[in-house]
Design a protein around this motif. Structure first.
Motif, PDB file in Angstrom:
ATOM      1  N   ALA A 123       0.820  -1.203   0.000  1.00  6.60           N
ATOM      2  CA  ALA A 123       0.000   0.000   0.000  1.00  6.60           C
ATOM      3  C   ALA A 123       0.856   1.255   0.000  1.00  6.60           C
ATOM      4  CB  ALA A 123      -0.919  -0.006   1.223  1.00  6.60           C
ATOM      5  N   ALA A 124       0.243   2.354  -0.420  1.00  6.66           N
ATOM      6  CA  ALA A 124       0.926   3.644  -0.384  1.00  6.66           C
ATOM      7  C   ALA A 124       1.124   4.102   1.049  1.00  6.66           C
ATOM      8  CB  ALA A 124       0.116   4.684  -1.154  1.00  6.66           C
ATOM      9  N   SER A 125       2.259   4.723   1.307  1.00  4.97           N
ATOM     10  CA  SER A 125       2.526   5.329   2.602  1.00  4.97           C
ATOM     11  C   SER A 125       2.329   6.836   2.488  1.00  4.97           C
ATOM     12  CB  SER A 125       3.955   5.018   3.059  1.00  4.97           C
ATOM     13  OG  SER A 125       4.890   5.534   2.119  1.00  4.97           O
ATOM     14  N   GLY A 126       2.467   7.536   3.592  1.00  7.44           N
ATOM     15  CA  GLY A 126       2.426   8.989   3.538  1.00  7.44           C
ATOM     16  C   GLY A 126       1.362   9.645   4.373  1.00  7.44           C
ATOM     17  N   GLY A 127       0.529   8.875   5.061  1.00  5.33           N
ATOM     18  CA  GLY A 127      -0.418   9.481   5.972  1.00  5.33           C
ATOM     19  C   GLY A 127      -1.855   9.414   5.525  1.00  5.33           C
ATOM     20  N   ALA A 128      -2.698  10.139   6.234  1.00  2.00           N
ATOM     21  CA  ALA A 128      -4.154  10.040   6.109  1.00  2.00           C
ATOM     22  C   ALA A 128      -4.652  10.529   4.754  1.00  2.00           C
ATOM     23  CB  ALA A 128      -4.820  10.843   7.229  1.00  2.00           C
ATOM     24  N   GLY A 129      -5.882  10.121   4.448  1.00  2.00           N
ATOM     25  CA  GLY A 129      -6.603  10.675   3.321  1.00  2.00           C
ATOM     26  C   GLY A 129      -6.626   9.852   2.062  1.00  2.00           C
ATOM     27  N   THR A 130      -5.910   8.715   2.026  1.00  2.00           N
ATOM     28  CA  THR A 130      -5.824   7.939   0.794  1.00  2.00           C
ATOM     29  C   THR A 130      -6.389   6.531   0.980  1.00  2.00           C
ATOM     30  OG1 THR A 130      -3.608   7.109   1.302  1.00  2.00           O
ATOM     31  CG2 THR A 130      -3.768   9.160   0.024  1.00  2.00           C
ATOM     32  N   VAL A 131      -6.685   5.905  -0.175  1.00  2.00           N
ATOM     33  CA  VAL A 131      -7.104   4.506  -0.240  1.00  2.00           C
ATOM     34  C   VAL A 131      -6.250   3.798  -1.280  1.00  2.00           C
ATOM     35  CG1 VAL A 131      -8.986   2.903  -0.748  1.00  2.00           C
ATOM     36  CG2 VAL A 131      -9.486   5.092   0.362  1.00  2.00           C
ATOM     37  N   SER A 132      -5.614   2.680  -0.892  1.00  2.00           N
ATOM     38  CA  SER A 132      -4.968   1.755  -1.826  1.00  2.00           C
ATOM     39  C   SER A 132      -5.867   0.528  -1.899  1.00  2.00           C
ATOM     40  CB  SER A 132      -3.579   1.338  -1.345  1.00  2.00           C
ATOM     41  OG  SER A 132      -2.744   2.452  -1.117  1.00  2.00           O
ATOM     42  N   SER A 133      -6.241   0.102  -3.106  1.00  2.00           N
ATOM     43  CA  SER A 133      -7.347  -0.855  -3.200  1.00  2.00           C
ATOM     44  C   SER A 133      -7.066  -2.039  -4.109  1.00  2.00           C
ATOM     45  CB  SER A 133      -8.598  -0.136  -3.715  1.00  2.00           C
ATOM     46  OG  SER A 133      -8.423   0.212  -5.086  1.00  2.00           O
ATOM     47  N   PHE A 134      -7.883  -3.070  -3.892  1.00  2.00           N
ATOM     48  CA  PHE A 134      -8.039  -4.216  -4.782  1.00  2.00           C
ATOM     49  C   PHE A 134      -9.482  -4.646  -4.629  1.00  2.00           C
ATOM     50  CE2 PHE A 134      -7.962  -8.905  -5.362  1.00  2.00           C
ATOM     51  CZ  PHE A 134      -7.524  -8.959  -6.686  1.00  2.00           C
ATOM     52  N   PHE A 135     -10.242  -4.687  -5.736  1.00  2.00           N
ATOM     53  CA  PHE A 135     -11.673  -4.928  -5.596  1.00  2.00           C
ATOM     54  C   PHE A 135     -12.278  -5.381  -6.917  1.00  2.00           C
ATOM     55  CE2 PHE A 135     -11.059  -0.570  -6.867  1.00  2.00           C
ATOM     56  CZ  PHE A 135     -12.163  -0.161  -7.597  1.00  2.00           C
ATOM     57  N   THR A 136     -13.524  -5.841  -6.845  1.00  2.00           N
ATOM     58  CA  THR A 136     -14.318  -6.105  -8.037  1.00  2.00           C
ATOM     59  C   THR A 136     -15.436  -5.082  -8.109  1.00  2.00           C
ATOM     60  OG1 THR A 136     -15.762  -7.666  -6.872  1.00  2.00           O
ATOM     61  CG2 THR A 136     -13.841  -8.575  -8.012  1.00  2.00           C
ATOM     62  N   ASP A 150     -14.660  -5.433  -1.776  1.00  2.00           N
ATOM     63  CA  ASP A 150     -13.514  -4.553  -1.543  1.00  2.00           C
ATOM     64  C   ASP A 150     -12.467  -5.099  -0.591  1.00  2.00           C
ATOM     65  OD1 ASP A 150     -14.537  -2.357  -3.034  1.00  2.00           O
ATOM     66  OD2 ASP A 150     -15.846  -1.846  -1.375  1.00  2.00           O
ATOM     67  N   ILE A 151     -11.216  -4.793  -0.936  1.00  2.00           N
ATOM     68  CA  ILE A 151     -10.082  -4.776  -0.017  1.00  2.00           C
ATOM     69  C   ILE A 151      -9.493  -3.376  -0.106  1.00  2.00           C
ATOM     70  CG2 ILE A 151      -7.708  -5.576   0.351  1.00  2.00           C
ATOM     71  CD1 ILE A 151      -8.626  -8.343  -0.617  1.00  2.00           C
ATOM     72  N   GLU A 152      -9.415  -2.680   1.016  1.00  2.00           N
ATOM     73  CA  GLU A 152      -8.922  -1.308   1.032  1.00  2.00           C
ATOM     74  C   GLU A 152      -7.945  -1.112   2.183  1.00  2.00           C
ATOM     75  OE1 GLU A 152     -12.773   1.144  -0.656  1.00  2.00           O
ATOM     76  OE2 GLU A 152     -12.854   0.412   1.405  1.00  2.00           O
ATOM     77  N   ILE A 153      -6.822  -0.478   1.884  1.00  2.00           N
ATOM     78  CA  ILE A 153      -5.864  -0.070   2.911  1.00  2.00           C
ATOM     79  C   ILE A 153      -5.931   1.455   2.996  1.00  2.00           C
ATOM     80  CG2 ILE A 153      -3.494  -0.141   3.733  1.00  2.00           C
ATOM     81  CD1 ILE A 153      -4.687  -2.940   3.384  1.00  2.00           C
ATOM     82  N   LEU A 154      -6.339   1.951   4.152  1.00  2.81           N
ATOM     83  CA  LEU A 154      -6.478   3.394   4.330  1.00  2.81           C
ATOM     84  C   LEU A 154      -5.155   3.969   4.835  1.00  2.81           C
ATOM     85  CD1 LEU A 154     -10.004   3.572   6.034  1.00  2.81           C
ATOM     86  CD2 LEU A 154      -9.405   3.185   3.632  1.00  2.81           C
ATOM     87  N   GLY A 155      -4.734   5.070   4.206  1.00  8.12           N
ATOM     88  CA  GLY A 155      -3.451   5.666   4.564  1.00  8.12           C
ATOM     89  C   GLY A 155      -3.366   6.127   5.996  1.00  8.12           C
ATOM     90  N   LYS A 156      -4.502   6.392   6.635  1.00 10.42           N
ATOM     91  CA  LYS A 156      -4.482   6.870   8.014  1.00 10.42           C
ATOM     92  C   LYS A 156      -4.013   5.800   8.993  1.00 10.42           C
ATOM     93  CE  LYS A 156      -9.301   5.837   9.281  1.00 10.42           C
ATOM     94  NZ  LYS A 156     -10.591   6.436   9.709  1.00 10.42           N
ATOM     95  N   ASN A 157      -4.124   4.525   8.614  1.00 10.13           N
ATOM     96  CA  ASN A 157      -3.643   3.428   9.458  1.00 10.13           C
ATOM     97  C   ASN A 157      -3.365   2.225   8.574  1.00 10.13           C
ATOM     98  OD1 ASN A 157      -3.057   1.429  11.282  1.00 10.13           O
ATOM     99  ND2 ASN A 157      -4.750   1.894  12.659  1.00 10.13           N
ATOM    100  N   GLY A 235     -14.075  15.516   1.385  1.00  9.07           N
ATOM    101  CA  GLY A 235     -15.405  15.507   1.973  1.00  9.07           C
ATOM    102  C   GLY A 235     -15.717  14.270   2.776  1.00  9.07           C
ATOM    103  N   VAL A 236     -14.729  13.410   2.980  1.00 13.12           N
ATOM    104  CA  VAL A 236     -14.942  12.174   3.742  1.00 13.12           C
ATOM    105  C   VAL A 236     -13.863  12.030   4.816  1.00 13.12           C
ATOM    106  CG1 VAL A 236     -16.274  10.878   2.035  1.00 13.12           C
ATOM    107  CG2 VAL A 236     -13.765  10.926   1.853  1.00 13.12           C
ATOM    108  N   ASP A 237     -13.493  13.157   5.432  1.00 13.09           N
ATOM    109  CA  ASP A 237     -12.433  13.147   6.438  1.00 13.09           C
ATOM    110  C   ASP A 237     -12.773  12.253   7.621  1.00 13.09           C
ATOM    111  OD1 ASP A 237     -11.279  14.954   4.744  1.00 13.09           O
ATOM    112  OD2 ASP A 237     -11.242  16.627   6.160  1.00 13.09           O
ATOM    113  N   SER A 238     -14.069  12.116   7.949  1.00 14.63           N
ATOM    114  CA  SER A 238     -14.452  11.270   9.076  1.00 14.63           C
ATOM    115  C   SER A 238     -14.134   9.808   8.802  1.00 14.63           C
ATOM    116  CB  SER A 238     -15.945  11.424   9.374  1.00 14.63           C
ATOM    117  OG  SER A 238     -16.725  11.014   8.262  1.00 14.63           O
ATOM    118  N   TRP A 239     -14.009   9.456   7.540  1.00 16.68           N
ATOM    119  CA  TRP A 239     -13.667   8.080   7.157  1.00 16.68           C
ATOM    120  C   TRP A 239     -12.171   7.935   6.910  1.00 16.68           C
ATOM    121  CZ3 TRP A 239     -14.294   6.075   1.525  1.00 16.68           C
ATOM    122  CH2 TRP A 239     -13.861   4.746   1.447  1.00 16.68           C
ATOM    123  N   LEU A 240     -11.621   8.748   6.031  1.00 14.35           N
ATOM    124  CA  LEU A 240     -10.241   8.579   5.587  1.00 14.35           C
ATOM    125  C   LEU A 240      -9.236   9.412   6.357  1.00 14.35           C
ATOM    126  CD1 LEU A 240     -10.701   8.600   1.694  1.00 14.35           C
ATOM    127  CD2 LEU A 240     -10.728   6.654   3.266  1.00 14.35           C
TER     128      LEU A 240
END
Length: 261
Positions: A123-136, A150-157, A235-240
């Motif tokens: 996954a991408a590093s660098g902190g909050a706000g991003t999604v690295s994904s693999f999905f259909t 979905d498989i998602e890795i959120l940059g915030k953690n 617009g989705v800071d509460s999530w990402l």
């Protein structure tokens, strides 16, 4: 876009925004020719090069309001035996709706049905706000209902993985899995099995970490494209978490495998 999972529930408003943004964005993408039936058999792709008979690179559009990036084909690259997706401030063509960032999205030209979907990725590093994904995904751009796994890795953690699924545009089935490692520090194997019998099983390095059996909502039934992307949210800071650009971010993928069930 997880021990069995600790459930993570976003607000009803966020779920509505997610559905609205994704349907609006993905339905606006250039249409692919959809096969009459899902692709047969299976494949292993080492992602050493751009296989145009299997994959397409998104270019010159965006996936909707919550995606603060447009797609550029040149932000998907192959080198050293891996495929990479770059996220940076390169200007994007006019179809990107004035998005301030550009990134990469890679998707199959065919759709695939029940089976095992596997990827080895970092996954991408660098902190909050991003999604690295693999999905259909399939949806309006394919003339189908919106179904997604979905498989998602959120940059915030990046020590966690989020799973989710959508059926006919209905999501809200998020779960968060503690990985026990930093997904941005090295390559690991992530997979899900989608069974016609009514389950989706998610795996990390061969270990079952999550199962959905439809008790939280009907499971997907429509064949989908295999997709990978890297994107910053807005617009989705509460999530990402809040995205702050501090230089190029990159997610890399070593291989993808599909086994038909």
């Amino acid at each position: 876009m997880r021990s069995m999972a600790t459930h993570h529930h976003r607000s009803t408003l966020h779920r509505w925004l997610l559905v609205t943004a994704l349907v609006a964005g993905l339905s606006a993408t250039p249409a692919f020719v959809t096969p009459a039936q899902a692709a047969g058999g299976g494949f292993v792709d080492n992602l050493d090069s751009f296989n145009t008979s299997r994959w397409a690179k998104a270019n010159g559009y965006s996936n909707g309001s919550m995606f603060n990036t447009g797609w550029r084909a040149d932000h998907v690259w192959h080198s050293g035996g891996v495929m990479g997706l770059n996220l940076n401030t390169t200007p994007c063509p006019s179809g990107c709706s004035g998005k301030p960032y550009a990134s990469g999205e890679y998707r199959t030209t065919d759709v695939y049905s029940y089976g095992r979907y596997e990827v080895r990725m970092k996954a991408a590093s660098g902190g909050a706000g991003t999604v690295s994904s693999f999905f259909t995904y399939t949806g309006p751009s394919d003339g189908k209902p919106w179904d997604e796994i979905d498989i998602e890795i959120l940059g915030k953690n990046t020590w966690q993985m989020q799973t989710n699924y959508f059926t006919n545009g209905v999501g809200g089935h998020e779960s968060v899995i503690n990985l026990g490692f930093d997904a941005a520090a090295g390559y690991h194997n992530y997979a899900f099995e989608w069974w016609n019998g009514g389950t989706i099983n998610w795996f990390v390095d061969g270990r079952l970490v999550k199962q959905e059996n439809g008790s939280r909502g009907k499971l997907p039934t429509n064949p989908g494209r295999i997709m990978m992307n890297l994107w910053p949210g807005t617009g989705v800071d509460s999530w990402l978490g809040k995205f702050t650009y501090s230089g190029q971010r990159t997610a890399t993928y070593d291989w993808v495998k599909y086994t038909k069930y």
